[in-house]
Design an enzyme around this catalytic site. Structure first.
Site, PDB file in Angstrom:
ATOM      1  CG  HIS A  15     -27.784  21.371 -60.479  1.00 42.08           C
ATOM      2  ND1 HIS A  15     -26.196  21.274 -60.068  1.00 42.08           N
ATOM      3  CD2 HIS A  15     -27.620  22.174 -59.297  1.00 42.08           C
ATOM      4  CE1 HIS A  15     -26.456  21.374 -58.831  1.00 42.08           C
ATOM      5  NE2 HIS A  15     -26.633  22.505 -58.470  1.00 42.08           N
ATOM      6  CG  HIS A  49     -30.566  24.468 -55.212  1.00 37.42           C
ATOM      7  ND1 HIS A  49     -29.438  23.805 -54.496  1.00 37.42           N
ATOM      8  CD2 HIS A  49     -29.826  24.540 -56.880  1.00 37.42           C
ATOM      9  CE1 HIS A  49     -27.975  23.858 -54.684  1.00 37.42           C
ATOM     10  NE2 HIS A  49     -28.371  23.808 -55.849  1.00 37.42           N
ATOM     11  NE  ARG A  78     -32.779  27.328 -52.060  1.00 32.74           N
ATOM     12  CZ  ARG A  78     -31.241  26.952 -51.770  1.00 32.74           C
ATOM     13  NH1 ARG A  78     -30.894  25.655 -51.751  1.00 32.74           N
ATOM     14  NH2 ARG A  78     -30.467  27.936 -52.566  1.00 32.74           N
ATOM     15  CG  ASN A 136     -27.685  22.533 -51.565  1.00 31.45           C
ATOM     16  OD1 ASN A 136     -29.390  21.873 -52.555  1.00 31.45           O
ATOM     17  ND2 ASN A 136     -26.978  23.723 -50.910  1.00 31.45           N
ATOM     18  CE  LYS A 166     -23.596  18.723 -55.802  1.00 27.46           C
ATOM     19  NZ  LYS A 166     -23.908  19.641 -56.952  1.00 27.46           N
ATOM     20  CG  HIS A 218     -20.197  22.685 -56.070  1.00 25.73           C
ATOM     21  ND1 HIS A 218     -21.337  23.224 -55.972  1.00 25.73           N
ATOM     22  CD2 HIS A 218     -18.454  23.394 -55.868  1.00 25.73           C
ATOM     23  CE1 HIS A 218     -20.573  24.603 -56.035  1.00 25.73           C
ATOM     24  NE2 HIS A 218     -19.676  24.415 -56.272  1.00 25.73           N
ATOM     25  CG  HIS A 246     -22.244  24.237 -60.855  1.00 24.82           C
ATOM     26  ND1 HIS A 246     -20.986  23.887 -60.495  1.00 24.82           N
ATOM     27  CD2 HIS A 246     -23.213  23.778 -60.488  1.00 24.82           C
ATOM     28  CE1 HIS A 246     -21.359  23.530 -58.822  1.00 24.82           C
ATOM     29  NE2 HIS A 246     -22.455  23.366 -58.787  1.00 24.82           N
ATOM     30  CG  ASP A 249     -26.432  25.934 -59.350  1.00 24.04           C
ATOM     31  OD1 ASP A 249     -27.019  25.543 -58.673  1.00 24.04           O
ATOM     32  OD2 ASP A 249     -25.277  26.424 -58.683  1.00 24.04           O
ATOM     33  CG  HIS A 295     -29.916  32.254 -51.779  1.00 24.72           C
ATOM     34  ND1 HIS A 295     -29.510  31.733 -50.301  1.00 24.72           N
ATOM     35  CD2 HIS A 295     -29.106  31.514 -53.108  1.00 24.72           C
ATOM     36  CE1 HIS A 295     -29.244  30.470 -51.165  1.00 24.72           C
ATOM     37  NE2 HIS A 295     -28.603  30.476 -52.347  1.00 24.72           N
ATOM     38  CB  ALA A 312     -27.363  33.882 -50.037  1.00 23.73           C
TER      39      ALA A 312
HETATM   40  O1  DOR Z   1     -24.641  29.203 -55.982  1.00 26.64           O
HETATM   41  C1  DOR Z   1     -24.827  28.316 -55.759  1.00 26.64           C
HETATM   42  N1  DOR Z   1     -26.076  27.891 -54.949  1.00 26.64           N
HETATM   43  N2  DOR Z   1     -24.533  27.209 -55.823  1.00 26.64           N
HETATM   44  C2  DOR Z   1     -24.844  25.499 -55.134  1.00 26.64           C
HETATM   45  O2  DOR Z   1     -23.462  25.075 -55.330  1.00 26.64           O
HETATM   46  C3  DOR Z   1     -25.442  26.088 -54.254  1.00 26.64           C
HETATM   47  C4  DOR Z   1     -26.250  26.437 -54.414  1.00 26.64           C
HETATM   48  C5  DOR Z   1     -27.224  27.002 -53.342  1.00 26.64           C
HETATM   49  O3  DOR Z   1     -27.829  25.957 -52.700  1.00 26.64           O
HETATM   50  O4  DOR Z   1     -28.602  27.978 -53.447  1.00 26.64           O
HETATM   51 ZN    ZN Z   2     -26.555  23.336 -57.066  1.00 25.05          ZN
END
Ligand code: DOR
Ligand code: ZN
Length: 364
Positions: free
Chosen positions: A12, A14, A16, A41, A106, A144, A187, A260, A264, A274
């Site tokens: 899991h 990200h 981007r 996402n 998801k 989630h 998570h 996770d 950002h 965020a």
């Molecule tokens: O803390 C998080 N950040 N939880 C999530 O479910 C999404 C993720 C994100 O994409 O920044």
């Molecule tokens: Zn996540």
């Protein structure tokens, strides 16, 4: 002390979209990661199976190609789940399974976290054709697990929170309606969720992040350490103890690494923060520190076995792909995590944001 382990899988994370992707993928390669499940996402979301990216969505095919071009070709495994939206159909699930492109879907609680506004409420999905098709084709449901649309006081209080509500109110119904559905509770942060997973059938597993094994809400609030702000939010000592107990139980096969890691470039602003902790480059070190805090001696054969299961073995076994035959090494030595410079701007890794040194270092 040096640990030599099979390369691990982040089930899991990200990555981007856009020019910073390559930096995020590289940070994962740098920490001995052999493959990843890359969250859908993105903006726009990964909401179709195949074909070119369009203004309203990537396909699994097009987003995977983008990731590979950004360095993910070096991974042994790359799984991109389909974001379950109003547009998802059972036909897409069947077609995706047949083509081999679809391995997981998801569930996002609508408006519950970053870029989750395309999500469908769980109540609309339970008993429906999409979940039936996933059950039939063995497609994993990544969840989630937080109840959406709660008022502030109900979202988190001393007795209940969005996650405990979801695991007591929604998950039993989901399992009853879809007894064969393969599920990853992602998570997880609470004793309630950990106990739910332990008591569920073998085909229900869970990922746990480094931050939820290391920290509690007290760490976040004391000094308002916003780099620790992620969703689901870190919880209480009893919850952390339950998560630690779950991952350090001899022979456990249900719990595995899923960081996770969520970069950002702008974390806190005047109007809010965020959600997401960035642990690219430092996740195995943080997991090792968490296991040690949980009382595991990583120098012992038993301790190493526990850690290896969680980090390198259980995830591949759950998703049905081979563990890596390559190895990576970490040594017990202090190391600092540093700002990750990306074309989209700098990103602060969690240890730097928390002002801590790592007590483990990658051996390159
Ligand atoms: O803390 C998080 N950040 N939880 C999530 O479910 C999404 C993720 C994100 O994409 O920044
Ligand atoms: Zn996540």
């Amino acid at each position: 002390m040096t640990l030599t382990l099979p390369k691990w899988f982040d089930l899991h994370t990200h990555f981007r979209q856009g020019p910073a992707m390559a930096s995020y993928v590289q940070a994962h390669l740098d920490m001995g990661c052999a493959g990843a499940l890359a969250m859908p996402n993105t903006q726009p979301p990964v909401s179709r199976i195949s074909g070119a990216a369009e203004s309203d969505g990537w396909s699994i095919e097009s987003y995977s190609a983008e990731l590979r071009a950004a360095g993910a070709h070096a991974f042994e495994q790359l799984i991109v789940p389909l974001y379950l939206t109003r547009q998802t159909t059972a036909f897409m699930i069947r077609e995706g399974a047949a083509s081999g492109l679809l391995r997981a879907c998801k569930y996002y609680p609508p408006h519950g976290t970053t870029n989750s506004e395309h999500g469908m409420p769980m109540d609309n999905l339970i008993g429906g054709e999409v979940f039936r098709a996933m059950e039939e084709y063995g497609i994993v449901l990544c969840i989630h697990g937080e109840q959406h649309a709660l008022s502030g006081p109900d979202y988190i209080d001393a007795q209940q929170n969005a996650e405990t509500r979801f695991y007591t109110e929604r998950m039993p119904r989901l399992l009853a309606a879809h007894p064969k559905l393969r599920i990853v509770c992602e998570h997880i942060t609470t004793r309630t969720a950990a106990e739910f997973v332990v008591g569920a059938p073998e085909h229900v597993g869970a990922t746990i992040t480094p931050q939820h094994l290391l920290y509690t809400l007290g760490h976040l609030i004391q000094g308002l350490k916003y780099h620790l702000y992620c969703l689901p939010i870190v919880k209480f000592q009893d919850d952390r103890a339950a998560l630690r107990a779950a991952v350090t139980k001899a022979g456990q096969s249900k719990f595995f690494a899923g960081t996770d890691s969520a970069p950002h470039t702008t974390k806190a602003t005047a109007c809010g923060c965020a959600a997401g902790c960035f642990t690219g480059g430092c996740a195995p070190q943080l997991y090792a520190m968490a296991f040690e805090e949980a009382g595991v001696d990583l120098a012992s054969a038993d301790g190493e076995d526990l850690f290896e299961r969680f980090l390198s073995l259980n995830g591949p076994a759950f998703y049905g792909f081979p563990a890596s035959t390559q190895q990576f090494q970490m040594e017990k030595a202090a190391s600092k995590s540093v700002l990750l410079e990306t074309p989209a701007g700098p990103v602060t890794p969690l240890p730097l944001g928390m002002g801590i040194e790592l007590t483990w270092r990658m051996v390159r």
